[in-house]
Design a protein around this motif. Structure first.
Motif, PDB file in Angstrom:
ATOM      1  N   ILE A  40       0.923  -1.233   0.043  1.00  0.00           N
ATOM      2  CA  ILE A  40      -0.046  -0.084  -0.060  1.00  0.00           C
ATOM      3  C   ILE A  40       0.765   1.193   0.082  1.00  0.00           C
ATOM      4  O   ILE A  40       0.627   1.928  -0.759  1.00  0.00           O
ATOM      5  CB  ILE A  40      -0.850   0.086   1.157  1.00  0.00           C
ATOM      6  N   VAL A  41       1.648   1.407   0.994  1.00  0.00           N
ATOM      7  CA  VAL A  41       2.432   2.674   1.170  1.00  0.00           C
ATOM      8  C   VAL A  41       3.557   2.759  -0.068  1.00  0.00           C
ATOM      9  O   VAL A  41       3.583   3.956  -0.738  1.00  0.00           O
ATOM     10  CB  VAL A  41       3.359   2.558   2.353  1.00  0.00           C
ATOM     11  N   SER A  42       4.196   1.835  -0.667  1.00  0.00           N
ATOM     12  CA  SER A  42       5.380   1.977  -1.622  1.00  0.00           C
ATOM     13  C   SER A  42       4.428   2.301  -2.790  1.00  0.00           C
ATOM     14  O   SER A  42       4.868   3.267  -3.561  1.00  0.00           O
ATOM     15  CB  SER A  42       5.989   0.822  -1.993  1.00  0.00           C
ATOM     16  N   THR A  43       3.532   1.587  -3.190  1.00  0.00           N
ATOM     17  CA  THR A  43       2.683   1.918  -4.575  1.00  0.00           C
ATOM     18  C   THR A  43       1.977   3.236  -4.472  1.00  0.00           C
ATOM     19  O   THR A  43       1.911   4.033  -5.467  1.00  0.00           O
ATOM     20  CB  THR A  43       1.887   0.858  -4.864  1.00  0.00           C
ATOM     21  N   VAL A 188      -5.951  11.924  -6.975  1.00  0.00           N
ATOM     22  CA  VAL A 188      -5.058  12.275  -5.630  1.00  0.00           C
ATOM     23  C   VAL A 188      -5.849  12.271  -4.438  1.00  0.00           C
ATOM     24  O   VAL A 188      -5.803  11.444  -3.583  1.00  0.00           O
ATOM     25  CB  VAL A 188      -4.325  13.252  -5.884  1.00  0.00           C
ATOM     26  N   PRO A 189      -7.090  13.009  -4.475  1.00  0.00           N
ATOM     27  CA  PRO A 189      -7.867  12.990  -2.978  1.00  0.00           C
ATOM     28  C   PRO A 189      -8.524  11.439  -2.831  1.00  0.00           C
ATOM     29  O   PRO A 189      -8.391  11.061  -1.519  1.00  0.00           O
ATOM     30  CB  PRO A 189      -8.935  13.902  -3.403  1.00  0.00           C
ATOM     31  N   VAL A 190      -8.897  10.906  -3.918  1.00  0.00           N
ATOM     32  CA  VAL A 190      -9.461   9.592  -3.554  1.00  0.00           C
ATOM     33  C   VAL A 190      -8.453   8.510  -3.286  1.00  0.00           C
ATOM     34  O   VAL A 190      -8.703   7.657  -2.140  1.00  0.00           O
ATOM     35  CB  VAL A 190     -10.054   9.228  -4.999  1.00  0.00           C
ATOM     36  N   THR A 191      -7.312   8.715  -3.867  1.00  0.00           N
ATOM     37  CA  THR A 191      -6.177   7.704  -3.487  1.00  0.00           C
ATOM     38  C   THR A 191      -5.521   7.892  -2.006  1.00  0.00           C
ATOM     39  O   THR A 191      -5.698   7.080  -1.347  1.00  0.00           O
ATOM     40  CB  THR A 191      -4.921   7.726  -4.330  1.00  0.00           C
ATOM     41  N   VAL A 192      -5.810   9.289  -1.604  1.00  0.00           N
ATOM     42  CA  VAL A 192      -4.930   9.532  -0.316  1.00  0.00           C
ATOM     43  C   VAL A 192      -6.079   9.129   0.663  1.00  0.00           C
ATOM     44  O   VAL A 192      -5.843   8.376   1.666  1.00  0.00           O
ATOM     45  CB  VAL A 192      -5.002  11.061  -0.059  1.00  0.00           C
ATOM     46  N   VAL A 193      -7.357   9.122   0.569  1.00  0.00           N
ATOM     47  CA  VAL A 193      -8.455   8.655   1.474  1.00  0.00           C
ATOM     48  C   VAL A 193      -8.477   7.379   1.567  1.00  0.00           C
ATOM     49  O   VAL A 193      -8.525   6.791   2.643  1.00  0.00           O
ATOM     50  CB  VAL A 193      -9.846   9.466   1.150  1.00  0.00           C
ATOM     51  N   ALA A 194      -8.377   6.506   0.377  1.00  0.00           N
ATOM     52  CA  ALA A 194      -8.511   4.874   0.255  1.00  0.00           C
ATOM     53  C   ALA A 194      -7.281   4.573   1.162  1.00  0.00           C
ATOM     54  O   ALA A 194      -7.235   3.437   1.679  1.00  0.00           O
ATOM     55  CB  ALA A 194      -8.520   4.510  -1.026  1.00  0.00           C
ATOM     56  N   VAL A 195      -5.923   5.128   0.793  1.00  0.00           N
ATOM     57  CA  VAL A 195      -4.498   4.631   1.418  1.00  0.00           C
ATOM     58  C   VAL A 195      -4.815   4.668   2.876  1.00  0.00           C
ATOM     59  O   VAL A 195      -4.424   4.017   3.832  1.00  0.00           O
ATOM     60  CB  VAL A 195      -3.496   5.257   0.924  1.00  0.00           C
ATOM     61  N   LEU A 196      -5.208   5.895   3.411  1.00  0.00           N
ATOM     62  CA  LEU A 196      -5.291   6.318   4.808  1.00  0.00           C
ATOM     63  C   LEU A 196      -6.125   5.298   5.653  1.00  0.00           C
ATOM     64  O   LEU A 196      -5.828   4.962   6.774  1.00  0.00           O
ATOM     65  CB  LEU A 196      -5.377   7.836   5.074  1.00  0.00           C
ATOM     66  N   GLY A 215      -3.729   2.170  19.415  1.00  0.00           N
ATOM     67  CA  GLY A 215      -3.519   3.506  18.845  1.00  0.00           C
ATOM     68  C   GLY A 215      -2.497   3.966  18.249  1.00  0.00           C
ATOM     69  O   GLY A 215      -2.175   4.534  17.089  1.00  0.00           O
ATOM     70  N   ARG A 216      -1.151   3.459  18.877  1.00  0.00           N
ATOM     71  CA  ARG A 216       0.141   4.027  18.531  1.00  0.00           C
ATOM     72  C   ARG A 216       0.377   3.374  17.187  1.00  0.00           C
ATOM     73  O   ARG A 216       1.000   4.037  16.329  1.00  0.00           O
ATOM     74  CB  ARG A 216       1.151   3.458  19.630  1.00  0.00           C
ATOM     75  N   SER A 217      -0.051   2.040  17.114  1.00  0.00           N
ATOM     76  CA  SER A 217       0.280   1.492  15.742  1.00  0.00           C
ATOM     77  C   SER A 217      -0.138   2.028  14.448  1.00  0.00           C
ATOM     78  O   SER A 217       0.012   2.239  13.454  1.00  0.00           O
ATOM     79  CB  SER A 217      -0.020  -0.010  15.869  1.00  0.00           C
ATOM     80  N   VAL A 218      -1.774   2.202  14.837  1.00  0.00           N
ATOM     81  CA  VAL A 218      -2.345   2.996  13.835  1.00  0.00           C
ATOM     82  C   VAL A 218      -2.009   4.418  13.416  1.00  0.00           C
ATOM     83  O   VAL A 218      -1.659   4.774  12.321  1.00  0.00           O
ATOM     84  CB  VAL A 218      -3.896   3.210  14.127  1.00  0.00           C
ATOM     85  N   LEU A 219      -1.499   5.041  14.662  1.00  0.00           N
ATOM     86  CA  LEU A 219      -1.286   6.606  14.073  1.00  0.00           C
ATOM     87  C   LEU A 219       0.212   6.416  13.645  1.00  0.00           C
ATOM     88  O   LEU A 219       0.540   7.306  12.566  1.00  0.00           O
ATOM     89  CB  LEU A 219      -0.837   7.252  15.383  1.00  0.00           C
ATOM     90  N   ARG A 220       1.131   5.687  13.845  1.00  0.00           N
ATOM     91  CA  ARG A 220       2.419   5.351  13.111  1.00  0.00           C
ATOM     92  C   ARG A 220       2.208   4.855  11.584  1.00  0.00           C
ATOM     93  O   ARG A 220       2.853   5.416  10.772  1.00  0.00           O
ATOM     94  CB  ARG A 220       3.381   4.407  13.913  1.00  0.00           C
ATOM     95  N   ASN A 221       1.234   4.066  11.597  1.00  0.00           N
ATOM     96  CA  ASN A 221       0.867   3.802  10.192  1.00  0.00           C
ATOM     97  C   ASN A 221       0.431   4.856   9.243  1.00  0.00           C
ATOM     98  O   ASN A 221       0.844   5.068   7.950  1.00  0.00           O
ATOM     99  CB  ASN A 221      -0.157   2.701  10.048  1.00  0.00           C
ATOM    100  N   VAL A 222      -0.471   5.625   9.574  1.00  0.00           N
ATOM    101  CA  VAL A 222      -1.117   6.527   8.909  1.00  0.00           C
ATOM    102  C   VAL A 222      -0.148   7.931   8.750  1.00  0.00           C
ATOM    103  O   VAL A 222       0.055   8.310   7.582  1.00  0.00           O
ATOM    104  CB  VAL A 222      -2.540   7.215   9.755  1.00  0.00           C
ATOM    105  N   VAL A 223       0.509   8.185   9.883  1.00  0.00           N
ATOM    106  CA  VAL A 223       1.500   9.390   9.689  1.00  0.00           C
ATOM    107  C   VAL A 223       2.737   8.958   8.644  1.00  0.00           C
ATOM    108  O   VAL A 223       3.076   9.887   7.849  1.00  0.00           O
ATOM    109  CB  VAL A 223       1.979   9.565  11.025  1.00  0.00           C
ATOM    110  N   GLY A 224       3.215   7.589   8.777  1.00  0.00           N
ATOM    111  CA  GLY A 224       4.277   7.232   7.899  1.00  0.00           C
ATOM    112  C   GLY A 224       3.797   7.285   6.431  1.00  0.00           C
ATOM    113  O   GLY A 224       4.380   7.706   5.370  1.00  0.00           O
TER     114      GLY A 224
END
Length: 244
Positions: A40-43, A188-196, A215-224
């Motif tokens: 998800i993140v790399s693509t 771009v907006p659709v991709t960003v929302v879907a990915v997050l 909470g920490r895991s989700v936050l780290r994932n979303v921020v990264g």
């Protein structure tokens, strides 16, 4: 091993195998979630960066597919090499243990007894348990107690490679489809929302499987993931504006 011997002296290998099987399945599931997360993140970072530079549907599709294929094959080959090395090490250790059991069984029985004593069992009981384990399956007993290896669960590098390849591909398909299917203005907006949203899910599942704070895991994932998309989009926009 301690709990198994205490609760059921006659059947420790079987109970340990069941526990090991569950642990192995959880590890595979956790690895699958992490592989999907990588996809998800790399693509997403790749296609969002390209979207910042161009509106070309062909360029987005080509870059997304290239990233998916390169990433999945890289994950598969890396996992194959890693697990093959682990498998070779485990098989070598088992071969050594098998030879030692054949050449010096008395010494190995004393060694197993000592290992059980080190785990808090009285010497008399440890000797009795060691003898029972040796009679039932000496190699399995020594492998699990001494080496921490279950001979019946030696890792398969091909299974690991396919699991990594498939999990990465599944994860990578989300940003790829999200960037090529919507209208240009919404890509771009659709991709960003879907990915997050997907990163929230993988972060939650990964935390639950690993027993870590959700909470920490989700936050780290979303921020990264969000940071990766922001940086690549900015880079793509600058390159596009420069006409590169």
């Amino acid at each position: 091993m301690d709990d198994t011997v205490t609760s059921d002296q006659g059947h420790p290998p079987h109970a340990g195998a069941e526990g090991g099987g569950l642990s192995t399945r959880l590890n595979w599931l956790r690895a699958g979630v992490l592989g999907a997360n990588d996809g998800i993140v790399s693509t997403a970072g790749l296609v969002v960066g390209v979207a910042g530079a161009t509106d070309s549907h062909t360029a987005l599709l080509a870059s997304g597919l290239a990233g998916l294929l390169a990433g999945s094959l890289s994950m598969a080959s890396g996992e194959y090499v890693s697990v093959s090395t682990q498998r070779d090490s485990e098989q070598a250790a088992l071969a050594t243990e098998r030879r030692e059991l054949a050449e010096q069984p008395d010494y190995e029985l004393d060694e197993l007894t000592g290992l059980l004593v080190d785990r808090g069992i009285s010497r008399e009981l440890a000797r009795e348990v060691a003898e029972q384990l040796t009679e039932r399956d000496a190699l399995s007993a020594h492998a699990q107690v001494e080496l921490g290896i279950n001979p019946e669960e030696i890792v398969n590098p091909w299974h690991a490679a396919w699991a990594s390849c498939i999990s990465f591909t599944v994860g990578a398909l989300l940003p790829l489809l999200a960037i090529v299917l919507p209208p240009v203005s919404l890509r771009v907006p659709v991709t960003v929302v879907a990915v997050l949203c997907a990163l929230v899910i993988t972060g939650w599942v990964g935390a639950r499987l690993g027993g870590s704070p959700v909470g920490r895991s989700v936050l780290r994932n979303v921020v990264g993931g969000g940071l990766a998309m922001a940086v690549t989009y900015l880079a793509g926009t600058l390159l596009g504006a420069a006409g590169v």
